[in-house]
Scaffold this motif. Structure first.
Motif, PDB file in Angstrom:
ATOM      1  N   LEU A 288       0.837  -1.209   0.000  1.00 43.94           N
ATOM      2  CA  LEU A 288       0.000   0.000   0.000  1.00 43.94           C
ATOM      3  C   LEU A 288       0.867   1.253   0.000  1.00 43.94           C
ATOM      4  O   LEU A 288       0.511   2.274  -0.606  1.00 43.94           O
ATOM      5  CB  LEU A 288      -0.924   0.011   1.217  1.00 43.94           C
ATOM      6  CG  LEU A 288      -1.994  -1.084   1.300  1.00 43.94           C
ATOM      7  CD1 LEU A 288      -2.877  -0.868   2.524  1.00 43.94           C
ATOM      8  CD2 LEU A 288      -2.854  -1.104   0.048  1.00 43.94           C
ATOM      9  N   MET A 289       2.005   1.189   0.689  1.00 42.23           N
ATOM     10  CA  MET A 289       2.904   2.340   0.743  1.00 42.23           C
ATOM     11  C   MET A 289       3.651   2.518  -0.579  1.00 42.23           C
ATOM     12  O   MET A 289       3.866   3.649  -1.036  1.00 42.23           O
ATOM     13  CB  MET A 289       3.899   2.155   1.888  1.00 42.23           C
ATOM     14  CG  MET A 289       4.938   3.261   2.006  1.00 42.23           C
ATOM     15  SD  MET A 289       6.049   3.037   3.425  1.00 42.23           S
ATOM     16  CE  MET A 289       6.916   1.537   2.944  1.00 42.23           C
ATOM     17  N   ASN A 290       4.018   1.418  -1.203  1.00 42.22           N
ATOM     18  CA  ASN A 290       4.883   1.497  -2.379  1.00 42.22           C
ATOM     19  C   ASN A 290       4.141   1.824  -3.670  1.00 42.22           C
ATOM     20  O   ASN A 290       4.718   2.420  -4.584  1.00 42.22           O
ATOM     21  CB  ASN A 290       5.649   0.183  -2.550  1.00 42.22           C
ATOM     22  CG  ASN A 290       6.681  -0.027  -1.461  1.00 42.22           C
ATOM     23  OD1 ASN A 290       7.217   0.941  -0.925  1.00 42.22           O
ATOM     24  ND2 ASN A 290       6.940  -1.276  -1.110  1.00 42.22           N
ATOM     25  N   PHE A 291       2.859   1.413  -3.772  1.00 40.44           N
ATOM     26  CA  PHE A 291       2.129   1.706  -5.002  1.00 40.44           C
ATOM     27  C   PHE A 291       1.394   3.035  -4.865  1.00 40.44           C
ATOM     28  O   PHE A 291       0.572   3.221  -3.972  1.00 40.44           O
ATOM     29  CB  PHE A 291       1.124   0.606  -5.336  1.00 40.44           C
ATOM     30  CG  PHE A 291       0.313   0.936  -6.569  1.00 40.44           C
ATOM     31  CD1 PHE A 291       0.885   0.874  -7.825  1.00 40.44           C
ATOM     32  CD2 PHE A 291      -1.008   1.358  -6.459  1.00 40.44           C
ATOM     33  CE1 PHE A 291       0.162   1.207  -8.963  1.00 40.44           C
ATOM     34  CE2 PHE A 291      -1.743   1.688  -7.586  1.00 40.44           C
ATOM     35  CZ  PHE A 291      -1.159   1.612  -8.841  1.00 40.44           C
ATOM     36  N   MET A 292       1.703   3.948  -5.779  1.00 44.12           N
ATOM     37  CA  MET A 292       1.042   5.256  -5.766  1.00 44.12           C
ATOM     38  C   MET A 292       0.728   5.678  -7.198  1.00 44.12           C
ATOM     39  O   MET A 292       1.485   5.364  -8.120  1.00 44.12           O
ATOM     40  CB  MET A 292       1.932   6.323  -5.109  1.00 44.12           C
ATOM     41  CG  MET A 292       2.149   6.131  -3.623  1.00 44.12           C
ATOM     42  SD  MET A 292       3.230   7.413  -2.920  1.00 44.12           S
ATOM     43  CE  MET A 292       2.185   8.850  -3.043  1.00 44.12           C
ATOM     44  N   VAL A 293      -0.386   6.361  -7.354  1.00 41.72           N
ATOM     45  CA  VAL A 293      -0.687   7.007  -8.631  1.00 41.72           C
ATOM     46  C   VAL A 293      -0.714   8.514  -8.391  1.00 41.72           C
ATOM     47  O   VAL A 293      -0.777   8.974  -7.251  1.00 41.72           O
ATOM     48  CB  VAL A 293      -2.039   6.534  -9.214  1.00 41.72           C
ATOM     49  CG1 VAL A 293      -1.994   5.057  -9.542  1.00 41.72           C
ATOM     50  CG2 VAL A 293      -3.187   6.846  -8.253  1.00 41.72           C
ATOM     51  N   GLU A 294      -0.677   9.256  -9.441  1.00 45.05           N
ATOM     52  CA  GLU A 294      -0.663  10.718  -9.325  1.00 45.05           C
ATOM     53  C   GLU A 294      -1.966  11.207  -8.696  1.00 45.05           C
ATOM     54  O   GLU A 294      -3.059  10.736  -9.034  1.00 45.05           O
ATOM     55  CB  GLU A 294      -0.492  11.345 -10.704  1.00 45.05           C
ATOM     56  CG  GLU A 294      -0.304  12.864 -10.666  1.00 45.05           C
ATOM     57  CD  GLU A 294      -0.023  13.435 -12.040  1.00 45.05           C
ATOM     58  OE1 GLU A 294      -0.158  14.668 -12.209  1.00 45.05           O
ATOM     59  OE2 GLU A 294       0.317  12.649 -12.954  1.00 45.05           O
ATOM     60  N   ASP A 295      -1.854  12.132  -7.738  1.00 47.05           N
ATOM     61  CA  ASP A 295      -3.040  12.689  -7.084  1.00 47.05           C
ATOM     62  C   ASP A 295      -3.946  13.370  -8.101  1.00 47.05           C
ATOM     63  O   ASP A 295      -3.470  14.032  -9.027  1.00 47.05           O
ATOM     64  CB  ASP A 295      -2.642  13.708  -6.006  1.00 47.05           C
ATOM     65  CG  ASP A 295      -2.049  13.036  -4.780  1.00 47.05           C
ATOM     66  OD1 ASP A 295      -2.264  11.821  -4.622  1.00 47.05           O
ATOM     67  OD2 ASP A 295      -1.364  13.719  -3.999  1.00 47.05           O
ATOM     68  N   PHE A 296      -5.243  13.215  -7.911  1.00 47.74           N
ATOM     69  CA  PHE A 296      -6.206  13.873  -8.789  1.00 47.74           C
ATOM     70  C   PHE A 296      -6.182  15.373  -8.538  1.00 47.74           C
ATOM     71  O   PHE A 296      -6.234  15.827  -7.385  1.00 47.74           O
ATOM     72  CB  PHE A 296      -7.607  13.314  -8.540  1.00 47.74           C
ATOM     73  CG  PHE A 296      -8.646  13.840  -9.485  1.00 47.74           C
ATOM     74  CD1 PHE A 296      -8.690  13.399 -10.794  1.00 47.74           C
ATOM     75  CD2 PHE A 296      -9.583  14.782  -9.073  1.00 47.74           C
ATOM     76  CE1 PHE A 296      -9.641  13.875 -11.683  1.00 47.74           C
ATOM     77  CE2 PHE A 296     -10.536  15.264  -9.944  1.00 47.74           C
ATOM     78  CZ  PHE A 296     -10.567  14.813 -11.251  1.00 47.74           C
ATOM     79  N   ASN A 297      -6.110  16.159  -9.596  1.00 45.67           N
ATOM     80  CA  ASN A 297      -6.007  17.614  -9.496  1.00 45.67           C
ATOM     81  C   ASN A 297      -7.414  18.222  -9.458  1.00 45.67           C
ATOM     82  O   ASN A 297      -8.015  18.502 -10.502  1.00 45.67           O
ATOM     83  CB  ASN A 297      -5.214  18.180 -10.676  1.00 45.67           C
ATOM     84  CG  ASN A 297      -4.888  19.644 -10.501  1.00 45.67           C
ATOM     85  OD1 ASN A 297      -5.593  20.381  -9.804  1.00 45.67           O
ATOM     86  ND2 ASN A 297      -3.811  20.087 -11.141  1.00 45.67           N
TER      87      ASN A 297
END
Length: 729
Positions: A288-297
């Motif tokens: 959960l910590m390692n997988f990230m997508v770009e925050d929605f703007n």
């Protein structure tokens, strides 16, 4: 060994040259600043030169003021800055492309015997004898043993998958951990978990106590596996927990400092790089910590709404979702990800994706009201728009796990097609004029004339209220009492018609079958549905509603809501209860005394000067738009009750959500008295005490300090204050 000897030789040489002492990269005890590092200190008989390196985004600036100081760590004596080499006080010193800039600050000579100094409130305990080490900070042995002991106390195993019969289980979990380099001088002693029950809509935030040695712990009430986040020192750390499990988190103060820079620049979320998870759930949490997508703007999103058609938005948003799904698929292929973790990550993406679809409609409707001539905003929404719901398995319990489910279910239950409120058939026992005649209440000719014209077109509720003020006081009072006795009970009586209509929308508009998410919305609405009715109607309504709900745990949650509002004193078998005459049900009084503990002590210290009056307590902030709007709206009302012997208003806000300058200006503008701007740690305890995650929050306190209402609706103040005073004299 050779390196250490060389370093020592350099120190000895530089110490003896010209009677000065130079400390390169001095060690320190704790650093609060995310920007400043002290890289060198030069001590002479005439001055103290401190080399301060600032690290921040190129093009930004740092500045130093004439009241900056060094402080003797032991005696507290301050040495105020004399000058800044090549710069002036308050000058904006630009950060170059390298992202760092070193400035020499000159202070008076230090007294003999000074071993450590503080550099203003940025770096504490700077050593004048010891260099700092490059070795990472270790977790103390006693902390490691404590963590191991806590993990060994767990007797349950994690569930195998989310189809388990143990998915719903009302059992607390535990969050424990340690913060490397923690020190009380970092100015925080608590964190908080904004815990809630997504089935009943209840909030119960949990304070995470941080001990002096850097350990922290909290017991988290859970009803099923879920992801959430720990909010601590202006940072958030996501985690996954299950009922009955313990998760340990090792945090590093350096991550907090880097996160502070990320917040200042408003760039993407900072990824905590030094976090370590321990326990049976550690592997899931690592993913959960390692997988990230770009925050929605959201800022750009709100601008695009004005010019995007629903079709254009769907195409763009679908493309973003597919791109993020591809990223996740790649991550899963390249890592050893078990099925539970995969389901959490996938459902988190889906819940966020679907929530934004609903947000588009909500924001679009708001913009359309402001700009009625915008042709794009007037394009109608067709049922096909809601096809995105087909991406969701509404009967999968795994969909309830990610914290984003909370947002999704809120958007879903209040989406326009499904939030139907049927118009009740109002057939009062007697008419208003029969009521007047029965109670021998005479009305004036003016009242009669106004009655004849009351069918005129009234465009808003505010206009209706203004029209009602034209009637005489006896007429207004009679109408108020009539509505309370004969009309309100009809309007407040819940019926199953609402759910028959909503289930029809679910099938014919959303093209969804009966599912657990829709059943959850029924439980979430239950508190509101029975709020104004009486015991018999509430129990009758619940008896019908629960027949439509399949999951036993949801039924049990509904039972707790109804019995909390209308507790049954008699102990009877369920069958007897179903067939009993509910008119004879008696109600227990609600206990109103606050529990003993730190939170109550904090609250009592605040209200102590006002005891002897009924207090309407407002938890608010200058950064909270609804808080500000209500306070402004209540300004004239507060003035009416100024110096009232029976009631008073108290306002409590945390320092982090009400900056001092805006706070003082608003308090003055609104003529607020009895205002308290308190530390975040104290406000966290009050959140836990009164069970609220969001603000504004209103509570009513009796003259003796007990609670009259812990979830007061301030918009009802005018219509309820007299009754509250009467009952609590």
């Amino acid at each position: 060994m050779k390196k250490a000897f060389t370093t020592l030789l350099v120190i000895l040489i530089t110490t003896s040259l010209f009677g000065q002492k130079v400390i390169e990269y001095p060690d320190y005890e704790v650093k609060r600043s995310s920007i400043y590092d002290v890289d060198k200190i030069e001590l002479t008989e005439t001055e103290t030169r401190v080399h301060v390196r600032g690290t921040i985004i190129p093009g930004w600036h740092m500045r130093f003021r004439k009241n900056d100081f060094l402080k003797d760590y032991k005696t507290g004596k301050e040495y105020t800055i004399i000058k800044i080499e090549n710069h002036e006080f308050n000058e904006k010193i630009l950060i170059p492309e390298s992202g760092t800039k070193t400035v020499v600050l000159v202070f008076p000579p230090l007294d003999k015997g000074v071993k450590k100094v503080d550099f203003k409130h940025a770096v504490y305990g700077i050593s004048l004898d010891k260099q700092r080490s490059d070795k990472p900070k270790e977790v103390p042995k006693h902390v490691t043993k404590w963590i191991e002991d806590e993990l060994n106390k767990v007797t349950d195993s994690p569930i195998i998958d989310f189809n388990s019969n143990e998915f719903f289980k009302q059992k607390p979990a535990k969050l424990i951990g340690y913060i490397k380099e923690y020190d009380k001088r970092l100015k925080f002693e608590t964190g908080i978990v904004y815990q809630g029950n997504n089935i009943t809509r209840e909030d119960y935030p949990i304070v995470v106590q941080v001990y002096e040695d850097g350990r922290f712990e909290a017991e988290i009430p859970l009803i099923h596996p879920e992801t959430n986040y720990l909010s601590i020192n202006k940072s958030t750390i996501d985690y996954y927990l299950e009922p009955g499990q313990t998760l340990a988190i090792i945090l590093d103060a350096e991550d907090f400092r880097k996160n502070a820079i990320s917040r200042m620049t408003r760039s993407s979320r900072y990824k905590f790089k030094n976090t370590v998870f321990k326990g049976p759930l550690a592997e899931i949490n690592n993913h959960l910590m390692n997988f990230m997508v770009e925050d929605f703007n959201y800022r750009a999103f709100k601008e695009r709404i004005k010019n995007q058609t629903p079709t254009e938005f769907r195409e763009e948003h679908d493309a973003t979702f597919k791109a993020n799904k591809n990223l996740l698929d790649t991550y899963i292929d390249n890592n050893n990800v078990n099925n539970k973790t995969k389901q959490i990550l996938e459902n988190a993406l889906i819940a966020d994706y679907a929530s934004i679809y609903f947000d588009f409609l909500k924001n679009r409707a708001y913009e359309a009201k402001k700009d009625r001539l915008n042709a794009t905003l007037n394009i109608p929404i067709t049922n096909e728009y809601y096809d995105f719901l087909n991406e969701i398995d509404f009967n999968s319990k795994a969909f309830l796990v990610p914290k984003s489910f909370s947002k999704f279910v809120n958007r879903f239950e209040f989406s326009k097609p499904i939030s139907i409120i049927p118009q009740p058939k109002i057939n009062p026992e007697i008419t208003f004029h029969e009521y007047l005649e029965k109670n021998k209440i005479a009305i004036t000719e003016k009242d009669k004339n106004l009655e004849e014209s009351k069918n005129q077109k009234i465009t808003s509720y505010e206009a209706y209220q203004e029209f009602q003020k034209k009637f005489s006081k006896p007429y207004q009072n009679a109408l108020k009492n009539y509505n309370k006795k004969y009309v309100r009970p009809i309007l407040d009586k819940p019926t199953m018609e609402k759910w028959r209509l909503r289930d029809s929308v679910l099938k014919n508009v959303y093209h969804l079958d009966k599912n657990i998410v829709q059943d959850i919305t029924k439980i979430r609405a239950l508190t509101f549905d029975i709020d104004r009715t009486e015991s018999e109607s509430a129990h009758n309504y619940w008896s019908e509603l629960k027949k439509t709900i399949d999951e036993p745990f949801l039924v049990a949650q509904g039972e707790s809501i109804v019995n909390k509002k209308f507790p049954v004193v008699e102990q009877m078998a369920q069958n007897d209860f179903e067939n009993s005459n509910r008119k004879n049900i008696t109600i227990e009084a609600v206990v109103t005394e606050l529990p003993k503990g730190k939170a109550t002590t904090i609250f009592n210290d605040i209200i102590k000067p006002h005891k002897g009056k009924i207090l309407f307590v407002d938890f608010w902030a200058t950064s909270c738009a609804p808080c500000i709007a209500t306070i402004k709206k209540m300004k004239e009302t507060r003035a009416t009750y100024k110096n009232n012997p029976d009631i008073d208003f108290v306002f409590i806000t945390p320092t982090n959500q009400s900056p001092e300058r805006s706070y003082k200006g608003f308090v003055k503008n609104q003529d607020l008295v009895n205002t308290y701007r308190i530390p975040v740690d104290d406000f966290n305890y009050l959140r836990q005490l009164f069970k609220f995650n969001g603000i504004p929050k209103y509570v009513v306190i009796a003259k003796n300090g007990e609670v009259i209402d812990d979830d007061y609706k301030m918009y009802e103040f005018t219509s309820t204050v007299d009754e509250i005073i009467k009952k609590n004299k």
